[in-house]
Design an enzyme around this catalytic site. Structure first.
Site, short mmCIF file in Angstrom:
data_model
loop_
_atom_site.label_atom_id
_atom_site.label_comp_id
_atom_site.label_asym_id
_atom_site.label_seq_id
_atom_site.Cartn_x
_atom_site.Cartn_y
_atom_site.Cartn_z
N GLU A 334 -5.69 3.10 0.24
CA GLU A 334 -6.78 4.02 0.09
C GLU A 334 -6.57 5.30 0.59
O GLU A 334 -7.37 6.41 -0.19
CB GLU A 334 -8.13 3.20 0.56
CG GLU A 334 -8.37 1.68 0.31
CD GLU A 334 -8.37 1.37 -1.05
OE1 GLU A 334 -8.76 2.40 -1.89
OE2 GLU A 334 -8.06 0.52 -1.66
N HIS A 337 -5.20 7.36 -2.20
CA HIS A 337 -6.01 7.71 -3.08
C HIS A 337 -6.80 8.90 -2.76
O HIS A 337 -6.86 9.72 -3.55
CB HIS A 337 -7.12 6.66 -3.50
CG HIS A 337 -6.67 5.49 -4.45
ND1 HIS A 337 -5.88 5.67 -5.32
CD2 HIS A 337 -6.88 4.19 -4.24
CE1 HIS A 337 -5.41 4.31 -5.92
NE2 HIS A 337 -6.02 3.43 -5.33
#
Length: 411
Positions: A334, A337
């Site tokens: 994450e 990202h």
């Protein structure tokens, strides 16, 4: 008496192999009991700290001797690292731990160029290492013999849930130009075009995490510290350092509405970071670690390219496994990202069966970024120009576990 002594010596010298055991990581079908021996030389007359900057341990794996070289992860904590929890009546309580030794290390196995290790030496050796292409876990055994450890392959841990684990980010894939061969060469991160960057990180553990760990802040603290230590190991090839500046535990109640709808939880957490956390805690990025079960197979969600943005420099992570490495890989994904990385398509490669950024998290954990992820990140830096990760954080070589009493400061 002599016979008993001989048996004891044999146990210390030779590993014991077992067929099944229940460990912190779950049910393990095949494991070895080993006795790591510290072999770090200490100069005569020198004062030996509790956790040296560099240590070496010898033990056996599959009957073969190995030497584990460890180096302290300096800069894991910022100098002004703080911890926040809440009293039963909702008062915010922040502690500033004393600056002293910490026990988190990166390492390698001697004579294995591709080996890696991320280890906590706080109470015995706990963590993982890669040896001859296979991932092993190590942890102390709760026996009267405090030196006994279990070593086992990741593949021998029974999976709690066979359902695939997925990232909730949806992305349209683009075709990529062939990546320069520099990515396949033995070059430094700087030579590959990765300038040094620093992310000052805050981890928030929600109220369900507090309940899951029975209100034991020490367990939550160690769990989070191990996660961030591994994230630093994963991002080292990209020349990114993560300094933990704060840990917040919602010990009384959640400060946002945490629901099983990951998109809603992420939006609420981003709003809370912008309106609350940023007003009282200097940092670049915040990740929510929650014990809620997100809908479907989702275990994480983050804003793509959100690093340094007030609301979008955030992610939400489900504490979905008893294996710390798997939760660390989810958070690393994450954070990828946030740093502009999309999911890997079929055309993306990293030299292993899986990479860090697939949409479906592989059951074969990998700490390698694909050529696509590297190009995404290299594109993100000049296009988005994230200023907050340029400054070197207040850092120290060491940090301690928190103290109580006179170190409590009410906000």
């Amino acid at each position: 008496m002599i016979q008993v002594l001989l048996v004891t010596l044999c146990l210390a010298a030779f590993p014991y192999q077992g067929s099944s055991i229940i460990l912190e990581s779950g049910n393990v079908n095949d494991y070895e009991v080993v006795y790591p021996r510290k072999v770090t030389p200490v100069p005569r007359g020198a004062v030996q700290p509790k956790y040296e900057d560099a240590m070496q341990y010898e033990f056996k794996v599959n009957g073969e001797p190995v030497v584990l070289h460890l180096e302290k992860n300096k800069g894991l904590f910022s100098e002004d690292y703080s911890e926040t929890h809440y009293s039963p009546d909702g008062r915010e309580i922040t502690t500033y731990p004393l600056v002293e030794d910490h026990c988190y290390y990166h390492g390698r196995i001697e004579n294995d160029a591709d080996s890696t290790a991320s280890i906590s030496a706080c109470n015995g050796l706990k963590g993982h290492f890669k040896l001859q292409g296979e991932m092993y876990l190590i942890e102390p055994l709760e026996l009267s013999d405090s030196e006994a450890h279990a070593v086992y392959k990741y593949e021998n841990v029974e999976k709690e849930d066979e359902a695939p684990k997925m990232c909730g980010v949806t992305q349209n894939w683009e075709s990529y130009e062939p990546i320069k061969k520099a990515f396949q060469l033995n070059l430094t991160p700087e030579q590959q075009g990765f300038p040094q960057r620093y992310v000052e990180l805050v981890i928030v553990a929600d109220h369900r995490m507090n309940t899951k760990y029975n209100g034991d802040s020490d367990k939550i603290r160690q769990w989070v510290h191990q996660i961030v230590n591994t994230i630093n190991e994963i991002y080292r090839p990209l020349n990114i350092r993560f300094a933990l500046v704060g840990l917040e535990i919602w010990s009384n109640q959640d400060l946002i509405t945490v629901t099983s709808v990951s998109h809603d939880t992420l939006a609420s957490f981003g709003n809370w970071r912008e309106t609350d956390l940023l007003r009282r805690q200097r940092h670049d990025n915040a990740q929510l670690l929650t014990a809620i079960d997100f809908d479907g197979d989702t275990v994480g969600l983050a804003y793509v390219g959100g690093m340094c943005q007030l609301k979008h420099s955030t992610g939400v992570i489900q504490d979905h496994s008893a294996i710390n490495l798997l939760v660390a890989l989810t958070m690393a994904h994450e954070l990828g990202h946030n740093l502009g990385m999309n999911h890997d398509g079929n055309q993306c490669h990293c030299g292993a069966n899986s990479c860090v950024m697939p949409s479906v998290l592989s059951d074969q954990p990998s700490k390698l970024f694909s050529d696509c992820s590297k190009k995404d990140y290299q594109t993100f830096l000049p296009v988005n120009n994230p200023q907050c990760i340029l400054n070197k954080p207040l850092r120290t070589d060491t940090a301690s576990t928190p103290v109580s009493g006179n170190e409590l400061l009410e906000a």
